[in-house]
Design an enzyme around this catalytic site. Structure first.
Site, PDB file in Angstrom:
ATOM      1  N   GLY A 192      25.951   6.617   5.097  1.00  0.00           N
ATOM      2  CA  GLY A 192      26.241   5.330   5.737  1.00  0.00           C
ATOM      3  C   GLY A 192      27.351   4.543   5.069  1.00  0.00           C
ATOM      4  O   GLY A 192      27.958   4.989   4.088  1.00  0.00           O
ATOM      5  N   ASN A 252      25.863  13.847  13.908  1.00  0.00           N
ATOM      6  CA  ASN A 252      24.679  13.019  14.153  1.00  0.00           C
ATOM      7  C   ASN A 252      25.149  11.653  14.648  1.00  0.00           C
ATOM      8  O   ASN A 252      25.746  10.887  13.895  1.00  0.00           O
ATOM      9  CB  ASN A 252      23.889  12.880  12.840  1.00  0.00           C
ATOM     10  CG  ASN A 252      22.720  11.930  12.966  1.00  0.00           C
ATOM     11  OD1 ASN A 252      22.334  11.540  14.065  1.00  0.00           O
ATOM     12  ND2 ASN A 252      22.159  11.544  11.830  1.00  0.00           N
ATOM     13  N   GLY A 259      27.925  12.065  10.085  1.00  0.00           N
ATOM     14  CA  GLY A 259      27.502  10.878  10.821  1.00  0.00           C
ATOM     15  C   GLY A 259      28.700  10.154  11.412  1.00  0.00           C
ATOM     16  O   GLY A 259      29.302  10.608  12.386  1.00  0.00           O
ATOM     17  N   GLU A 272      16.692   8.412   7.410  1.00  0.00           N
ATOM     18  CA  GLU A 272      16.439   7.137   8.114  1.00  0.00           C
ATOM     19  C   GLU A 272      15.071   7.162   8.788  1.00  0.00           C
ATOM     20  O   GLU A 272      14.414   6.133   8.920  1.00  0.00           O
ATOM     21  CB  GLU A 272      17.581   6.860   9.106  1.00  0.00           C
ATOM     22  CG  GLU A 272      18.848   6.442   8.353  1.00  0.00           C
ATOM     23  CD  GLU A 272      20.160   6.774   9.037  1.00  0.00           C
ATOM     24  OE1 GLU A 272      20.150   7.161  10.214  1.00  0.00           O
ATOM     25  OE2 GLU A 272      21.205   6.666   8.363  1.00  0.00           O
ATOM     26  N   GLU A 282      20.989  15.851   2.330  1.00  0.00           N
ATOM     27  CA  GLU A 282      21.611  14.545   2.549  1.00  0.00           C
ATOM     28  C   GLU A 282      21.096  13.561   1.516  1.00  0.00           C
ATOM     29  O   GLU A 282      20.042  12.939   1.715  1.00  0.00           O
ATOM     30  CB  GLU A 282      21.239  14.024   3.937  1.00  0.00           C
ATOM     31  CG  GLU A 282      21.848  14.799   5.066  1.00  0.00           C
ATOM     32  CD  GLU A 282      22.232  13.819   6.168  1.00  0.00           C
ATOM     33  OE1 GLU A 282      23.424  13.704   6.448  1.00  0.00           O
ATOM     34  OE2 GLU A 282      21.342  13.156   6.699  1.00  0.00           O
ATOM     35  N   SER A 303      28.451  10.634   4.225  1.00  0.00           N
ATOM     36  CA  SER A 303      29.833  10.164   4.118  1.00  0.00           C
ATOM     37  C   SER A 303      30.870  11.291   4.134  1.00  0.00           C
ATOM     38  O   SER A 303      31.878  11.222   3.424  1.00  0.00           O
ATOM     39  CB  SER A 303      30.015   9.293   2.870  1.00  0.00           C
ATOM     40  OG  SER A 303      29.268   8.101   2.998  1.00  0.00           O
ATOM     41  N   HIS A 326      15.178  13.261   9.004  1.00  0.00           N
ATOM     42  CA  HIS A 326      16.352  12.537   8.512  1.00  0.00           C
ATOM     43  C   HIS A 326      15.875  11.390   7.611  1.00  0.00           C
ATOM     44  O   HIS A 326      14.835  10.786   7.868  1.00  0.00           O
ATOM     45  CB  HIS A 326      17.162  11.996   9.697  1.00  0.00           C
ATOM     46  CG  HIS A 326      18.484  11.441   9.275  1.00  0.00           C
ATOM     47  ND1 HIS A 326      18.613  10.178   8.747  1.00  0.00           N
ATOM     48  CD2 HIS A 326      19.724  11.982   9.272  1.00  0.00           C
ATOM     49  CE1 HIS A 326      19.884   9.968   8.444  1.00  0.00           C
ATOM     50  NE2 HIS A 326      20.584  11.046   8.755  1.00  0.00           N
ATOM     51  N   LYS A 383      23.272   9.176  15.594  1.00  0.00           N
ATOM     52  CA  LYS A 383      22.321   8.086  15.313  1.00  0.00           C
ATOM     53  C   LYS A 383      22.075   7.270  16.593  1.00  0.00           C
ATOM     54  O   LYS A 383      21.994   7.841  17.671  1.00  0.00           O
ATOM     55  CB  LYS A 383      22.826   7.233  14.152  1.00  0.00           C
ATOM     56  CG  LYS A 383      23.218   8.109  12.952  1.00  0.00           C
ATOM     57  CD  LYS A 383      23.310   7.377  11.671  1.00  0.00           C
ATOM     58  CE  LYS A 383      23.707   8.362  10.566  1.00  0.00           C
ATOM     59  NZ  LYS A 383      23.589   7.824   9.254  1.00  0.00           N
TER      60      LYS A 383
HETATM   61  P1  PGA Z   1      27.305   9.360   7.447  1.00  0.00           P
HETATM   62  O1  PGA Z   1      25.871   9.779   7.980  1.00  0.00           O
HETATM   63  O2  PGA Z   1      28.201  10.564   7.588  1.00  0.00           O
HETATM   64  O3  PGA Z   1      27.728   8.231   8.322  1.00  0.00           O
HETATM   65  O4  PGA Z   1      27.136   8.938   6.015  1.00  0.00           O
HETATM   66  C1  PGA Z   1      25.324  11.005   7.689  1.00  0.00           C
HETATM   67  C2  PGA Z   1      23.950  11.107   8.270  1.00  0.00           C
HETATM   68  O5  PGA Z   1      23.092  10.299   7.946  1.00  0.00           O
HETATM   69  O6  PGA Z   1      23.671  11.960   9.095  1.00  0.00           O
END
Ligand code: PGA
Length: 272
Positions: free
Chosen positions: A173, A9, A231, A97, A167, A210, A95, A11
């Site tokens: 993040g 992803n 991510g 976010e 997630e 993460s 997601h 983002k």
């Molecule tokens: P991250 O993001 O691996 O940077 O924690 C995961 C995601 O939100 O898809």
């Protein structure tokens, strides 16, 4: 045994030129691998460049959202047919976010998931609890609620065509800490139980939050983890390739067994 699904992803990062540059490095590293499904999800503006760059490979391209309607007065939205026309195969839906900052709800997640299916996209539906929910011991209740109010509205046939990504919001993040395999085991089991009430299909459940090269193998080893949703670590080609390698190495013995049993042949050595 199902191949692990490895999803990146991006983002709100990268331009079309940066997308092409990523694929130039990424392609030769994963092109020959038959041991996992890879889905890269760039921003909308990079989808065409990604599809072009992924041509002739097994890499799929996914969007980070999809509208619930085919067309209409929905400023800022992109529909399933538009994504299909560009060559997109998957769509992330719900997601955290989107839920946190853009008002996505379980109800809109269901509508977007149904639209993705209607227009031939594979939805990757995200669920996960917030920190205070985990701390108050509500993880399972939250996941069940997100399931019941959201994708429980799908038909058994539709369930056969989706992917779920667990997630936990607190794990995502820079400020997030990856979930421990024990936590992931319990959460995935809760999602699996909810699924089993609706479908007999083995819907893949990915873990995201993460993920990195160090925790990929222990997470992928969990029985109910069917792949990883990555991510930050997926934003460079070597970063994502290292994680894919870890997961394939973890899964490979079982996969070879399955191939041997099904086809009676000795599988060729994987690229990595
Ligand atoms: P991250 O993001 O691996 O940077 O924690 C995961 C995601 O939100 O898809």
């Amino acid at each position: 045994m199902r191949k692990p699904v490895m999803s990146g992803n991006w983002k709100m990062y990268k331009t079309p030129a940066e997308t092409t540059a990523f694929f130039e490095k990424f392609r030769p590293l994963v092109e020959k691998s038959e041991h996992c499904e890879i889905v890269i999800c760039p921003p909308f503006t990079n989808l065409a460049a990604a599809v072009e760059a992924a041509k002739g490979t097994r890499i799929s391209v996914g969007s980070q959202n999809v509208a619930w309607a085919k067309d209409g007065a929905f400023t800022g939205e992109i529909s399933g047919p538009m994504l299909k026309a560009v060559g997109v195969a998957h769509a992330i839906v719900g997601h955290s976010e989107r839920r946190q900052y853009f008002g996505e709800t379980d109800e809109t997640v269901l509508k977007r998931t149904q639209a993705a299916l209607e227009f031939g996209l594979t939805p990757i539906v995200c669920v996960g609890e917030r920190l205070e929910e985990r701390e108050s011991g509500a993880t399972e209740a939250v996941l069940t609620k997100q399931f019941q109010k959201g994708i429980a509205g799908l038909t058994p046939e539709q369930f056969a065509k989706i992917v779920i990504a667990y997630e936990p919001v607190w794990a995502i993040g820079e400020r997030g800490a990856p979930a421990q395999p024990e936590h992931v085991r319990v959460a995935h089991a809760a999602i699996r139980r909810a699924l089993q009430e609706r479908t007999t299909h083995p819907v893949p459940i990915l873990y995201g939050g993460s993920v990195n090269v160090d925790n990929a193998a222990p997470l992928a080893m969990e029985r109910e983890v069917d792949g990883l949703f990555v991510g930050r670590a997926a934003w460079t080609a070597p970063g994502l390739v290292d994680i894919v390698r870890e997961v394939i190495a973890t899964r490979r013995p079982l996969e070879h067994l399955a191939i041997d049993l099904n086809r009676g042949g000795i599988p060729e050595a994987a690229d990595f």
